[in-house]
Design a protein around this motif. Structure first.
Motif, PDB file in Angstrom:
ATOM      1  N   LEU A 168       0.799  -1.216   0.000  1.00  0.00           N
ATOM      2  CA  LEU A 168       0.000   0.000   0.000  1.00  0.00           C
ATOM      3  C   LEU A 168       0.833   1.268   0.000  1.00  0.00           C
ATOM      4  O   LEU A 168       0.457   2.264  -0.627  1.00  0.00           O
ATOM      5  CB  LEU A 168      -0.927   0.018   1.221  1.00  0.00           C
ATOM      6  N   LEU A 169       1.955   1.253   0.713  1.00  0.00           N
ATOM      7  CA  LEU A 169       2.746   2.474   0.876  1.00  0.00           C
ATOM      8  C   LEU A 169       4.205   2.118   1.101  1.00  0.00           C
ATOM      9  O   LEU A 169       4.513   1.124   1.757  1.00  0.00           O
ATOM     10  CB  LEU A 169       2.196   3.311   2.033  1.00  0.00           C
ATOM     11  N   ALA A 170       5.101   2.932   0.547  1.00  0.00           N
ATOM     12  CA  ALA A 170       6.542   2.713   0.720  1.00  0.00           C
ATOM     13  C   ALA A 170       7.210   4.015   1.125  1.00  0.00           C
ATOM     14  O   ALA A 170       6.964   5.058   0.522  1.00  0.00           O
ATOM     15  CB  ALA A 170       7.156   2.195  -0.570  1.00  0.00           C
ATOM     16  N   THR A 193       8.071   9.166   0.047  1.00  0.00           N
ATOM     17  CA  THR A 193       6.904   8.379   0.452  1.00  0.00           C
ATOM     18  C   THR A 193       5.998   8.219  -0.763  1.00  0.00           C
ATOM     19  O   THR A 193       5.602   9.215  -1.373  1.00  0.00           O
ATOM     20  CB  THR A 193       6.120   9.087   1.571  1.00  0.00           C
ATOM     21  N   GLU A 194       5.697   6.967  -1.114  1.00  0.00           N
ATOM     22  CA  GLU A 194       4.807   6.713  -2.251  1.00  0.00           C
ATOM     23  C   GLU A 194       3.580   5.928  -1.796  1.00  0.00           C
ATOM     24  O   GLU A 194       3.702   4.852  -1.209  1.00  0.00           O
ATOM     25  CB  GLU A 194       5.519   5.938  -3.350  1.00  0.00           C
ATOM     26  N   LEU A 195       2.414   6.475  -2.062  1.00  0.00           N
ATOM     27  CA  LEU A 195       1.153   5.804  -1.761  1.00  0.00           C
ATOM     28  C   LEU A 195       0.740   5.007  -2.996  1.00  0.00           C
ATOM     29  O   LEU A 195       0.416   5.581  -4.031  1.00  0.00           O
ATOM     30  CB  LEU A 195       0.076   6.830  -1.402  1.00  0.00           C
ATOM     31  N   LYS A 196       0.748   3.696  -2.884  1.00  0.00           N
ATOM     32  CA  LYS A 196       0.468   2.846  -4.033  1.00  0.00           C
ATOM     33  C   LYS A 196      -1.008   2.490  -4.156  1.00  0.00           C
ATOM     34  O   LYS A 196      -1.479   2.181  -5.244  1.00  0.00           O
ATOM     35  CB  LYS A 196       1.324   1.583  -3.959  1.00  0.00           C
ATOM     36  N   LYS A 197      -1.701   2.530  -3.038  1.00  0.00           N
ATOM     37  CA  LYS A 197      -3.151   2.320  -3.065  1.00  0.00           C
ATOM     38  C   LYS A 197      -3.763   3.173  -1.974  1.00  0.00           C
ATOM     39  O   LYS A 197      -3.441   3.003  -0.796  1.00  0.00           O
ATOM     40  CB  LYS A 197      -3.501   0.846  -2.855  1.00  0.00           C
ATOM     41  N   GLY A 198      -4.620   4.109  -2.353  1.00  0.00           N
ATOM     42  CA  GLY A 198      -5.164   5.058  -1.400  1.00  0.00           C
ATOM     43  C   GLY A 198      -6.543   4.711  -0.890  1.00  0.00           C
ATOM     44  O   GLY A 198      -7.195   3.775  -1.365  1.00  0.00           O
ATOM     45  N   GLY A 199      -6.981   5.492   0.090  1.00  0.00           N
ATOM     46  CA  GLY A 199      -8.303   5.322   0.680  1.00  0.00           C
ATOM     47  C   GLY A 199      -9.301   6.293   0.074  1.00  0.00           C
ATOM     48  O   GLY A 199      -9.280   6.550  -1.130  1.00  0.00           O
ATOM     49  N   ASN A 200     -10.143   6.873   0.939  1.00  0.00           N
ATOM     50  CA  ASN A 200     -11.227   7.728   0.458  1.00  0.00           C
ATOM     51  C   ASN A 200     -11.000   9.223   0.687  1.00  0.00           C
ATOM     52  O   ASN A 200     -11.891  10.020   0.409  1.00  0.00           O
ATOM     53  CB  ASN A 200     -12.539   7.314   1.131  1.00  0.00           C
ATOM     54  N   SER A 201      -9.835   9.598   1.195  1.00  0.00           N
ATOM     55  CA  SER A 201      -9.566  11.016   1.450  1.00  0.00           C
ATOM     56  C   SER A 201      -9.355  11.764   0.134  1.00  0.00           C
ATOM     57  O   SER A 201      -8.989  11.176  -0.884  1.00  0.00           O
ATOM     58  CB  SER A 201      -8.331  11.172   2.333  1.00  0.00           C
ATOM     59  N   SER A 202      -9.576  13.067   0.161  1.00  0.00           N
ATOM     60  CA  SER A 202      -9.387  13.891  -1.029  1.00  0.00           C
ATOM     61  C   SER A 202      -7.910  13.971  -1.387  1.00  0.00           C
ATOM     62  O   SER A 202      -7.032  13.748  -0.548  1.00  0.00           O
ATOM     63  CB  SER A 202      -9.926  15.298  -0.784  1.00  0.00           C
TER      64      SER A 202
END
Length: 211
Positions: A97-99, A169-178
């Motif tokens: 999800l995040l690195a 920091t890389e977000l590879k799969k995000g949630g529902n935030s803007s």
């Protein structure tokens, strides 16, 4: 002509709904999926103080039943050593999800460092909308990626001149935030990781990580 009794139709529909609901719950399909909590004691130490990062992680990561943290580090021996690396990979739902990664490297102009750090992203789309923010010598961020070039060792101490820490920091799969909210939280995570790395890498220069 044969007519079906209304009560039979209602009972049949109710049974069908119950079977479907049971299947959905059994396999943890939304909206019955259990939301896992990010435990402070499980967070990678390289992310910085858990009290500072848990809230940010909760805001940017997608909802999963559990999260796992994988951490690696190659520590610096002294100020003449030019090797320092650390990484933290967060996974959930069978996917990364995040690195968050940090590396000691020779100082270089903003443009060339920005191109280099963009190349470290696993997903090219993460770095398409990078814009600068104030931190370290250089800093850029998007809604999926943030990076800071932090001054570390002054010229004359390590061979080859000044050395900086590149922390991303890389977000590879995000949630529902803007997108705007996610960008802010990724910056917070990168600042916290930069502060930790600056200490662990035995840096002697002022980091100027925070505004």
């Amino acid at each position: 002509m044969k007519f079906t009794h209304p009560k039979i139709l209602i009972v049949g529909a109710a049974v069908t709904l119950a079977v479907v609901a049971g299947f959905v719950y059994a396999y943890k399909i939304w909206p019955f999926r259990e939301k896992g909590e990010i435990e402070a004691g499980e967070v990678c130490s390289s992310l910085g103080p858990p009290s500072r990062v848990v809230n940010a992680l909760t805001k940017v990561l997608p909802e999963e039943s559990s999260y796992s943290f994988d951490e690696n580090a190659s520590l610096r021996v002294d100020v003449t050593d030019t090797n320092y690396e650390s990484s933290c990979f967060i996974s959930g739902g069978g996917k990364q999800l995040l690195a968050v990664e940090a590396r000691l490297m020779a100082d270089e102009p903003k443009e060339s460092w920005t191109q280099w750090v963009k190349g470290t992203a696993a997903n090219e789309a993460s770095t398409r909308s990078l814009t600068p923010f104030t931190a370290g010598d250089k800093a850029v961020a998007s809604s999926r990626f943030a990076a800071i070039f932090v001054p570390c060792t002054s010229a004359g101490k390590a061979p080859g001149g000044q050395y900086n820490l590149s922390v991303s920091t890389e977000l590879k799969k995000g949630g529902n935030s803007s997108d705007a909210a996610v960008r802010d939280e990724l910056i917070k995570l990168t600042r916290a990781a930069s502060s930790y790395s600056h200490i662990k890498a035995k840096c002697d220069m002022v980091p100027n990580i925070y505004e």
